[in-house]
Design a protein around this motif. Structure first.
Motif, PDB file in Angstrom:
ATOM      1  N   TYR A  96      39.034  38.967  49.384  1.00  0.00           N
ATOM      2  CA  TYR A  96      38.719  40.319  48.956  1.00  0.00           C
ATOM      3  C   TYR A  96      39.845  40.772  47.786  1.00  0.00           C
ATOM      4  N   ARG A  97      41.314  40.300  47.884  1.00  0.00           N
ATOM      5  CA  ARG A  97      42.199  40.672  47.054  1.00  0.00           C
ATOM      6  C   ARG A  97      41.693  40.153  45.681  1.00  0.00           C
ATOM      7  N   ILE A  98      41.075  38.946  45.351  1.00  0.00           N
ATOM      8  CA  ILE A  98      40.734  38.415  44.248  1.00  0.00           C
ATOM      9  C   ILE A  98      39.492  39.447  43.848  1.00  0.00           C
ATOM     10  N   ALA A  99      38.355  39.599  44.515  1.00  0.00           N
ATOM     11  CA  ALA A  99      37.368  40.280  44.154  1.00  0.00           C
ATOM     12  C   ALA A  99      37.956  41.928  43.443  1.00  0.00           C
ATOM     13  N   ARG A 100      38.854  42.496  44.328  1.00  0.00           N
ATOM     14  CA  ARG A 100      39.395  43.576  44.050  1.00  0.00           C
ATOM     15  C   ARG A 100      40.193  43.658  42.387  1.00  0.00           C
ATOM     16  N   GLN A 101      40.742  42.399  42.339  1.00  0.00           N
ATOM     17  CA  GLN A 101      41.490  42.273  40.766  1.00  0.00           C
ATOM     18  C   GLN A 101      40.362  42.145  39.882  1.00  0.00           C
ATOM     19  N   ALA A 102      39.246  41.174  40.280  1.00  0.00           N
ATOM     20  CA  ALA A 102      38.237  41.189  39.388  1.00  0.00           C
ATOM     21  C   ALA A 102      37.257  42.615  38.871  1.00  0.00           C
ATOM     22  N   SER A 103      37.418  43.426  39.889  1.00  0.00           N
ATOM     23  CA  SER A 103      36.599  44.928  39.422  1.00  0.00           C
ATOM     24  C   SER A 103      37.688  45.717  38.390  1.00  0.00           C
ATOM     25  N   ARG A 104      39.262  45.418  38.850  1.00  0.00           N
ATOM     26  CA  ARG A 104      39.953  45.926  38.019  1.00  0.00           C
ATOM     27  C   ARG A 104      39.786  45.538  36.583  1.00  0.00           C
ATOM     28  N   MET A 105      39.641  44.196  36.351  1.00  0.00           N
ATOM     29  CA  MET A 105      39.759  43.670  35.001  1.00  0.00           C
ATOM     30  C   MET A 105      38.286  43.662  34.500  1.00  0.00           C
ATOM     31  N   GLY A 106      37.319  44.130  35.184  1.00  0.00           N
ATOM     32  CA  GLY A 106      35.886  44.324  34.637  1.00  0.00           C
ATOM     33  C   GLY A 106      35.131  43.110  34.607  1.00  0.00           C
ATOM     34  N   ASN A 107      35.459  42.130  35.584  1.00  0.00           N
ATOM     35  CA  ASN A 107      34.713  41.004  35.642  1.00  0.00           C
ATOM     36  C   ASN A 107      33.665  41.182  36.777  1.00  0.00           C
ATOM     37  N   HIS A 108      32.499  42.066  36.800  1.00  0.00           N
ATOM     38  CA  HIS A 108      31.831  42.724  37.801  1.00  0.00           C
ATOM     39  C   HIS A 108      31.100  41.492  38.362  1.00  0.00           C
ATOM     40  N   ASP A 109      30.467  40.710  37.598  1.00  0.00           N
ATOM     41  CA  ASP A 109      29.566  39.489  38.028  1.00  0.00           C
ATOM     42  C   ASP A 109      30.247  38.453  39.342  1.00  0.00           C
ATOM     43  N   MET A 110      31.555  38.479  38.931  1.00  0.00           N
ATOM     44  CA  MET A 110      32.541  37.873  39.679  1.00  0.00           C
ATOM     45  C   MET A 110      32.682  38.482  41.196  1.00  0.00           C
ATOM     46  N   ALA A 111      33.131  39.577  40.876  1.00  0.00           N
ATOM     47  CA  ALA A 111      33.303  40.569  42.185  1.00  0.00           C
ATOM     48  C   ALA A 111      32.166  40.731  43.032  1.00  0.00           C
ATOM     49  N   ARG A 112      31.060  40.960  42.424  1.00  0.00           N
ATOM     50  CA  ARG A 112      29.698  41.176  43.116  1.00  0.00           C
ATOM     51  C   ARG A 112      29.526  40.031  44.150  1.00  0.00           C
ATOM     52  N   GLU A 113      29.560  38.900  43.589  1.00  0.00           N
ATOM     53  CA  GLU A 113      29.455  37.447  44.604  1.00  0.00           C
ATOM     54  C   GLU A 113      30.582  37.301  45.331  1.00  0.00           C
ATOM     55  N   LEU A 114      31.804  37.693  45.468  1.00  0.00           N
ATOM     56  CA  LEU A 114      32.662  37.713  46.303  1.00  0.00           C
ATOM     57  C   LEU A 114      32.561  38.834  47.522  1.00  0.00           C
TER      58      LEU A 114
ATOM     59  N   LEU B 266      32.597  47.424  51.864  1.00  0.00           N
ATOM     60  CA  LEU B 266      32.227  46.442  51.111  1.00  0.00           C
ATOM     61  C   LEU B 266      31.004  46.267  50.210  1.00  0.00           C
ATOM     62  N   ASN B 267      29.799  46.678  51.198  1.00  0.00           N
ATOM     63  CA  ASN B 267      28.636  46.883  50.675  1.00  0.00           C
ATOM     64  C   ASN B 267      28.560  47.857  49.169  1.00  0.00           C
ATOM     65  N   SER B 268      29.420  49.232  49.330  1.00  0.00           N
ATOM     66  CA  SER B 268      29.396  50.082  48.210  1.00  0.00           C
ATOM     67  C   SER B 268      30.080  49.379  47.214  1.00  0.00           C
ATOM     68  N   LEU B 269      31.029  48.725  47.324  1.00  0.00           N
ATOM     69  CA  LEU B 269      31.713  47.877  46.301  1.00  0.00           C
ATOM     70  C   LEU B 269      30.718  46.903  45.435  1.00  0.00           C
ATOM     71  N   LYS B 270      30.065  46.093  46.365  1.00  0.00           N
ATOM     72  CA  LYS B 270      28.907  45.114  45.902  1.00  0.00           C
ATOM     73  C   LYS B 270      28.037  45.787  45.039  1.00  0.00           C
ATOM     74  N   GLU B 271      27.384  47.096  45.504  1.00  0.00           N
ATOM     75  CA  GLU B 271      26.563  47.630  44.811  1.00  0.00           C
ATOM     76  C   GLU B 271      26.990  48.347  43.315  1.00  0.00           C
ATOM     77  N   PHE B 272      28.515  48.755  43.482  1.00  0.00           N
ATOM     78  CA  PHE B 272      28.840  49.154  42.177  1.00  0.00           C
ATOM     79  C   PHE B 272      29.097  48.003  41.097  1.00  0.00           C
ATOM     80  N   SER B 273      29.579  46.874  41.611  1.00  0.00           N
ATOM     81  CA  SER B 273      29.805  45.768  40.600  1.00  0.00           C
ATOM     82  C   SER B 273      28.396  45.554  40.171  1.00  0.00           C
ATOM     83  N   HIS B 274      27.425  45.570  41.075  1.00  0.00           N
ATOM     84  CA  HIS B 274      26.047  45.126  40.549  1.00  0.00           C
ATOM     85  C   HIS B 274      25.587  45.953  39.434  1.00  0.00           C
ATOM     86  N   ALA B 275      25.746  47.458  39.649  1.00  0.00           N
ATOM     87  CA  ALA B 275      25.257  48.249  38.728  1.00  0.00           C
ATOM     88  C   ALA B 275      26.181  48.274  37.471  1.00  0.00           C
ATOM     89  N   GLU B 276      27.370  47.931  37.476  1.00  0.00           N
ATOM     90  CA  GLU B 276      28.249  47.801  35.975  1.00  0.00           C
ATOM     91  C   GLU B 276      27.676  46.404  35.538  1.00  0.00           C
TER      92      GLU B 276
END
Length: 961
Positions: free
Chosen positions: A526-544, A561-571
């Motif tokens: 989760y912490r790695i996914a959070r960092q990916a979202s902060r850095m704009g790596n949304h495909d990686m974040a969505r998978e995590l 988590l589901n909302s974060l997945k959807e936001f990452s997918h949208a971006e």
């Protein structure tokens, strides 16, 4: 037994939520009235918790009066418990309304025959000094008790005298001579003198008092040369100087003299400690000679512990204005080269010292000199600083002891500071960090990764060629079995994300996912996914986020988590945008919006009353509206092709006098679009203002979104609606502004590029052509191609501040109105408490609270005649400064018009920089304005056609008196 167990559970917080303030106080009161000493003590020690939970005066006043009763009639142990509660709850003392009654109950014990009871009472009075600073009976009893033959009572009197001296000028002036007589008297034992001397630090209320205290301390230093006396006297001397401010330069000289000439190590240590205090408090009062003297002492001392202390003072000074004064050349003397300064010699000598602490301070001094002094002859010191930092890095990264880790933190902080001020040094610093990363201990690796990420966020120094090394190290860590492994996986993943912010290759993603599957727990992922979202790596974040959905225990976490997945997918959908391909852009935005709508539904489901996720919901709703506005703008631009201006458009424009009409219907659509973007910018501004607890990176992110809306609205105005009056001066970039992240850097470059395009088109072509609409569409696509960064405050709240308001009078039932006669004014008292989380004032502090009271007439019950607008509403504003997190003020409100009025009290916060933050809360009460009985009687008689009776006429005549 069951009852006491239950009360302990309540104390632990299991059953107390449903108790209101009165019930909680009654339960404690029951304990105070108990015949058992244990239950009484338990009830007393639970009061601070009650004050914390219900911090309003009405309850605190009642509670303290009950405690004062216990103090008056209880035994000494109970009195001691009450004293401890009073000392713990010092910030609530000023909320006691019946101060006289409280003091009377406590003070009655001072006449006891028991010296211990008198001593506890004196300590109690000393603890209450902030609310009774000028009570003469308390002053008199303290003076009397100083002459007592009981040691316990004398010590308590000294404690009370110190507290009253700090609060009361009269008491300080009156007790000063008494204290000096006791200190100089031969009958006073030395240990008592040592306790009396610190009272003199509070004699700073006026210049003459401070001066006489300094003279006394000066005499004591020379008259009593024993180590203990010198240490206590010197320290009191320093604290007095720091408070009175006038004598700080003299005090610095005195301490330096003791440091140089006194042979005792204990005195030298005390002098260093006090010099550090003055260096932190008033660095601007240090002259060049003072710093020079300290350098000479440090160069000549043979003791490492003293050298460490002196360097600590110098490193504190090196980060302040004092360093510039030191290097400024003295008039009348030739400017000396940098390397000939003693401070520089000392720092260079200490950089490679075998004591890590000394080396760290030496390196910090060199770094601060390099960062703050830009003179040419100081430039060679940069390399000295870099070499010193690299040698310390090698030394400390191999050692996992706490001392080595502390030194490594100082070293890495200096590296970040040096690179920020001297960007040309970044390459060598980063290379040395990467080289050392392979051989370092795990604890050191984590800190080094944080440092690399901090440097790479400011400057794009991590080239793709370095990624191979990082990936090899990542695989290596995945196979290790150390306790620091999880933390290290997160830190290293952050560095990888920062270094490849454009896009992660599939190979890197595979390696990270493999290591996470093999070696990590869900929290690490989760912490790695959070960092990916902060850095704009949304495909990686969505998978995590997708992989974590089934690993959480609560449905709120699942929805989050589901909302974060959807936001990452949208971006992620928006990364496929291409310039000049507007139909695919529309479909990408539509796809993103679809995911965002799913995500916001999930996010709403994830919120709870205790954690409403208001910032997250606000930020995402604005993002949805922004995407819709972008989509609408592209459609409007396309309408120039699908619905071009009619043939008679020019004629219509000439007859209507509106030149824009020749562009056809697109002009009106563009006007709507511009208003929409301006409205969005205002809403982003509101979100910014409501985020008092957000970190600076999150606020900057919100600001960038707001600027992108303003940019597009300005581009529409400059290209289409009003090309003549468009000004580009206010929108030109600063260029020199320091960029904090890659996301900001990319957004700023897009802003500058769009402005240049718009300006060049604005000069060359008249509106509206396909070039203008293409420019707008390309601006939208360029903004959307920068991957959105979800900053820290979206995931984590480091600072928490809230305000609780209490209004009086307040109705028993919130829907019930308060009755007021229309010929009277309502005095509305507003009290408030500022509540903090675990880190108060981390990002910003509350300077004052702004209270806005407004009333609106809801329903009218009187005759229906025309009412002046001033009488229908009340609008008032007051600013109050909280003291000990409590504030109160009053408003006088008029309700001339009969009927129900709605009163709204809204609070906002002003921080120490004078910025207003709309934090809330908003409280509403209802007031029913009633006709006063006499006017009602006169009106009824007039309606019935009867003249008023003689008695009433008399009353009317005298009513004005």
């Amino acid at each position: 037994m069951a009852a006491s167990a239950k009360s302990f559970l309540a104390d632990a917080g299991y059953g107390e939520q449903e108790l209101d303030a009165n019930s909680a106080l009654m339960e404690l009161d029951k304990g105070l009235r108990s015949g058992k000493l244990g239950e009484q003590c338990e009830a007393v020690v639970r009061f601070p918790r009650l004050f914390q939970k219900y911090p309003f005066p009405i309850l605190i006043n009642s509670a303290f009066l009950k405690l004062a009763d216990v103090f008056r009639v209880g035994n000494n142990f109970l009195r001691l418990c009450v004293l401890k509660v009073t000392q713990q709850s010092e910030k609530h003392l000023e909320k006691i309304l019946n101060v006289d009654e409280f003091v009377k109950r406590v003070f009655s014990v001072i006449h006891s025959n028991d010296p211990v009871a008198r001593a506890i009472t004196l300590r109690m009075l000393g603890s209450m000094a902030s609310i009774i600073p000028e009570r003469k009976n308390a002053h008199h009893n303290i003076r009397q008790s100083l002459d007592s033959h009981d040691n316990v009572e004398v010590e308590a009197a000294i404690f009370a005298a110190a507290n009253f001296s700090a609060q009361s000028k009269d008491f300080a002036a009156g007790i000063c001579n008494k204290i000096s007589e006791m200190i100089q008297g031969l009958a006073t034992p030395v240990d008592l003198k040592l306790k009396l001397i610190p009272i003199l630090q509070h004699m700073h209320h006026d210049a003459s008092l401070a001066s006489s205290s300094r003279q006394l301390l000066q005499q004591l230093v020379t008259s009593y040369p024993s180590t203990k006396m010198v240490i206590v006297t010197l320290h009191t001397f320093t604290l007095l100087a720091a408070s009175s401010l006038v004598d700080i330069p003299k005090q610095i000289q005195l301490l330096l003299q003791y440091l140089k000439s006194d042979p005792r190590k204990a005195v030298k240590r005390l002098a260093i400690q006090d010099l550090k205090l003055l260096a932190n408090k008033t660095p601007h009062t240090w002259s060049r000679e003072n710093i020079q003297a300290l350098c000479e002492s440090a160069l000549h001392t043979p003791y490492d512990s003293l050298k460490l202390g002196m360097l600590s003072v110098l490193s504190t000074l090196s980060g302040t204005i004092a360093i510039k004064q030191y290097f400024s050349s003295v008039p009348g003397t030739a400017a000396t080269t940098a390397r000939s300064f003693d401070l520089v010699k000392l720092a260079q000598e200490c950089c490679y010292h075998n004591n890590r602490g000394i080396a760290a301070h030496g390196v910090r001094i060199l770094t601060n000199i390099s960062a703050s002094c830009q003179e040419k002859d100081l430039l060679p010191l940069e390399q000295d600083a870099v070499f010193g930092l690299e040698s310390l890095l090698v030394l400390c990264s191999q050692d996992d002891s706490p001392g080595a880790q502390a030194t490594l933190k100082i070293t890495l902080t200096c590296m970040v500071k040096l690179v920020k001020c001297r960007p040309h040094l970044s390459q060598s610093v980063v290379e040395s960090l990467l080289t050392q990363l392979h051989s370092a201990q795990d604890a050191a690796r984590i800190l080094m990764c944080h440092c690399l990420a901090a440097i790479a966020m400011q400057l794009p120094v991590l080239a793709d060629g370095m990624l191979g090394d990082l990936m090899d190290l990542y695989k290596l860590i995945g196979l290790s079995t150390t306790d620091k492994k999880q933390e290290l996986l997160v830190s290293l993943a952050t560095v990888i994300f920062v270094s490849s912010q454009k896009a992660l290759s599939s190979e890197i993603k595979t390696v990270i996912k493999q290591q996470l599957e093999n070696a990590s727990n869900g929290w690490t992922a989760y912490r790695i996914a959070r960092q990916a979202s902060r850095m704009g790596n949304h495909d990686m974040a969505r998978e995590l986020y997708q992989s974590l959905l089934t690993q959480v225990a609560s449905e709120h976490f699942y929805f989050w988590l589901n909302s974060l997945k959807e936001f990452s997918h949208a971006e992620q959908c928006l990364t496929g945008l291409q310039e000049d391909n507007y139909s695919s852009a529309l479909s990408c935005i539509a796809e993103a919006l679809k995911s965002y709508h799913k995500g916001i539904a999930s996010l709403t489901a994830a919120s709870t009353p205790l954690n409403p996720l208001s910032f997250q919901c606000g930020f995402v709703k604005l993002r949805i509206d922004l995407l819709q506005a972008f989509s609408q703008l592209i459609c409007t631009c396309n309408s120039l092709k699908t619905s071009p201006p009619p043939a008679i458009a020019t004629t219509i424009a000439m007859t209507s006098g509106n030149d824009l009409q020749r562009c056809g219907r697109i002009s009106n659509q563009m006007k709507h679009s511009m208003e929409e973007f301006r409205n969005l910018a205002t809403r982003y501004g509101d979100l910014y203002q409501s985020s008092f607890d957000a970190d600076s990176a999150t606020l900057r992110n919100v600001e960038l979104q707001q600027q992108s809306c303003l940019l597009i609205s300005h581009a529409i105005e400059a290209l289409i609606l009003d090309p003549e009056s468009a000004s580009f001066q206010e929108y030109s970039s600063n260029g020199t502004a320091h960029v904090e992240s890659e996301y900001e850097r990319r957004m700023m470059s897009v802003f500058n590029h769009v402005l240049e395009e718009v300006e060049s088109l604005n000069r060359k072509y008249a509106p509206v052509s396909y070039l203008h609409t293409a420019c707008l569409c390309n601006a939208v696509i360029a903004l959307l191609k920068v991957p959105l960064s979800f900053q820290r405050y979206f995931f984590q709240k480091l600072q928490s501040t809230s305000i609780k308001l209490a209004l009086s009078p307040s109705p028993r039932n919130p829907a019930e109105p308060i009755a007021v006669q229309n010929n009277q004014q309502l005095a509305l008292k507003v009290e408030g408490v500022v509540q903090h989380g675990s880190k108060p004032g981390l990002f910003r502090k509350i300077q004052s609270v702004c209270l806005n009271v407004s009333s609106v007439l809801q329903s009218k019950s009187g005759p229906d005649y025309k009412i002046p607008i001033d009488n229908m509403t009340n609008e008032m504003e007051q600013r109050v400064e909280p003291h000990n997190d409590y504030f109160s003020t009053q408003f006088l409100l008029n309700f001339v018009i009969l009927g129900t009025h709605n009163i709204t009290v809204e609070s906002s916060v002003i921080d120490s920089n004078g910025i207003v933050w709309k934090t809330g809360p908003k409280t509403t009460i209802f007031v029913k304005s009633l006709e006063d009985p006499y006017s009602q009687q006169v009106r009824l008689q007039q309606q019935q056609g009867q003249p008023p009776s003689q008695q009433q006429q008399q009353r009317t005549a005298y009513s004005r008196f």
